[in-house]
Design an enzyme around this catalytic site. Structure first.
Site, PDB file in Angstrom:
ATOM      1  N   SER A 253       0.836  -1.205   0.000  1.00 39.84           N
ATOM      2  CA  SER A 253       0.000   0.000   0.000  1.00 39.84           C
ATOM      3  C   SER A 253       0.867   1.250   0.000  1.00 39.84           C
ATOM      4  CB  SER A 253      -0.903  -0.002   1.235  1.00 39.84           C
ATOM      5  OG  SER A 253      -0.124   0.383   2.362  1.00 39.84           O
ATOM      6  N   LYS A 254       0.174   2.369   0.024  1.00 38.59           N
ATOM      7  CA  LYS A 254       0.853   3.677  -0.006  1.00 38.59           C
ATOM      8  C   LYS A 254       1.974   3.794   1.021  1.00 38.59           C
ATOM      9  CE  LYS A 254      -2.525   6.903   0.241  1.00 38.59           C
ATOM     10  NZ  LYS A 254      -3.811   6.474  -0.318  1.00 38.59           N
ATOM     11  N   ARG A 255       1.769   3.180   2.193  1.00 34.08           N
ATOM     12  CA  ARG A 255       2.787   3.314   3.238  1.00 34.08           C
ATOM     13  C   ARG A 255       4.071   2.561   2.914  1.00 34.08           C
ATOM     14  NH1 ARG A 255      -0.107   0.827   7.695  1.00 34.08           N
ATOM     15  NH2 ARG A 255      -1.332   0.192   5.909  1.00 34.08           N
TER      16      ARG A 255
END
Ligand code: GLU
Length: 489
Positions: A253-255
């Site tokens: 994901s984005k993280r």
């Protein structure tokens, strides 16, 4: 003769290319190029209602930057167009009508309230919540009544409970149980198709032989298999690429890292490095090799070698590939690519400075990990006002005043050496240190700080050679002024 290989990628127009889509594109591209097949780009813009060229442009750019060119697509055309899903409504509608006419699909006039009530009851009884087909058999009178009341129907596929099975190149033979699929919606009341329907019609009409995409589409595939069967069409071969996860085995994901190819580009990754990295998200050569160019991958890639296991996205590996690929480029090519990053990073570059830039870059080659760090590594080469902070000298064995008189002699030497090159400067500077009775390093560090403003730089004399006599002279003068202040304090 076997069927020609025709593969596709079918991104939604998001404004940029997602890294997951880039991996899908890469695998499809490799399949097509290996056997001289066709790689088709289809833009799935049905949700967006209408095509928006600006939102496609980022996808085109990302693919081109990676070197993944396509044979058919909205911009280049081809024999099976149009290549935007929104422009294919008529073909979709026709297939929807065919399913309705054949009894494989029906207009469902149930209301949202009725379906909610059904789910509520299933929940109360502890049963899985599925649409049971309550709208299948309304009479003509019931339908007319509902139409009069303004109920907007949806077109649903009539699925008789039965297991659905298909053979996946990566996952093997897989199936879902009789109750895992309900009468799913294939089109809106106006006949416009939803994803599963549109994708089947388009893949069929575009004669796609292999559908290679992310594993998140497996549950759709069962529905698509049912649609192929109902339409009497032969389904393509399906291959689902493993899920991309982070190092803790959670969905990437984005993280965990940038989601868009454009961000990787901005961050100074080479397309070669990203390609090399992406291919390992699901594929491996079966031996120890890990550096592959796109052309080498075309030779090596086999769909049969795609793994089932989740693919771990490891940013450190991407950095490693980037370093390897930066050092594989020849200097002129690297300079060409680093130049726009250097300009964006604020270096004051005139076009006549290209040879100087290239010479300086040659010294930084080894230390450059990402192209977007070019400016920060090289700024001292381009700062004509550079006023070195001589406080960085530690003055352990020699005071500021002694250092100043040593640098006076360096300044004279810089003025007077006949040649201004690495070996001449080194020999002269070593002779000077010996004459002063200084350790060489005690002299070189203040000189380094004087001419670059930093303690850590590429090799000093090569750096001075590139800077040239005039810059070294100016900087030594400013350094001496700075030392005079330090000595007085
Ligand atoms: N538009 C779908 C997506 O972007 C395409 C899926 C497919 O390849 O069928 O996920």
């Amino acid at each position: 003769m076997s069927q020609p290989i025709r593969v596709r990628m079918a991104p939604s127009p998001t404004g940029d290319l997602h890294v997951g889509s880039a991996r899908t594109a890469l695998f499809n591209y490799l399949m097509a190029r290996r056997v001289g097949g066709a790689f088709v780009l289809r833009i799935e813009d049905t949700d967006a209602q209408r095509s928006d060229p600006a939102r496609e442009a980022g996808i085109f750019d990302g693919l081109r930057w990676l070197g993944l060119d396509w044979d058919e697509g909205p911009d280049v055309g081809g024999p099976y167009g149009p290549y935007r899903q929104s422009e294919r409504n008529d073909v979709h509608r026709e297939a929807v009508q065919e399913l309705v006419a054949g009894g494989h699909a029906y207009y469902d006039y149930t209301t949202a309230e009725e379906r909610a009530a059904e789910r509520e009851q299933q929940r109360a009884e502890g049963r899985p919540q599925r649409y049971s087909g309550i709208g299948r058999d309304f009479t003509a009178a019931e339908i007319a009544e509902r139409q009069a009341a303004g109920v907007i129907p949806a077109v649903r596929f009539r699925h008789e409970p039965q297991p659905v099975r298909y053979e996946d190149v990566v996952l093997g033979s897989i199936q879902v149980g009789p109750d895992d699929i309900d009468d799913f919606v294939i089109a809106r009341g106006d006949g416009s198709a939803l994803y599963n329907m549109a994708v089947v019609v388009d893949d069929h009409h575009m004669q796609i032989s292999h559908v290679v995409r992310g594993k998140d589409h497996v549950s759709n595939t069962f529905r698509q298999v049912l649609l192929y069967e109902a339409l009497g069409w032969t389904p393509p071969v399906f291959a689902h690429l493993p899920l991309v996860v982070n190092r803790r085995r959670q969905k990437f994901s984005k993280r965990d890292g940038a989601q868009w190819v454009g961000e990787y580009r901005t961050q100074g990754y080479l397309p070669e490095a990203l390609v090399n990295f992406l291919v390992f998200l699901g594929w491996a050569p079966g031996d120890e090799r890990e550096i592959f160019s796109l052309d080498e991958l075309v030779q090596e890639f086999r769909l049969e070698r795609v793994n089932r296991a989740d693919a771990v996205f490891d940013p450190q590996r991407l950095d490693h590939f980037n370093g390897v690929w930066i050092r594989r480029l020849d200097l002129e090519d690297l300079a060409e690519r680093a130049w726009p990053y250097a300009a964006a990073g604020g270096l004051d570059l005139g076009s006549d400075q290209r040879p100087y830039f290239t010479a300086a870059l040659e010294l930084e080659y080894e230390r450059l990990s990402h192209l977007n760090r070019t400016a920060e590594l090289m700024d001292f080469f381009f700062d004509d006002e550079l006023d070195p902070d001589m406080g960085q000298v530690r003055f352990r064995r020699h005071s500021a005043a002694e250092t100043a008189s040593a640098l006076e002699r360096v300044a004279t030497l810089v003025d007077e050496t006949e040649l201004f090159d690495d070996p001449t400067l080194e020999a002269a500077m070593r002779a000077l240190a010996a004459d002063l009775n200084w350790r060489a390093g005690d002299l070189f560090m203040p000189v380094r700080i004087a001419v670059t403003g930093r303690r850590a730089t590429p090799p000093l004399f090569a750096t001075m050679e590139v800077l040239g006599r005039q810059r070294c002279r100016d900087r030594l003068r400013r350094a001496l002024a700075g030392l005079a202040k330090l000595a007085a304090a």
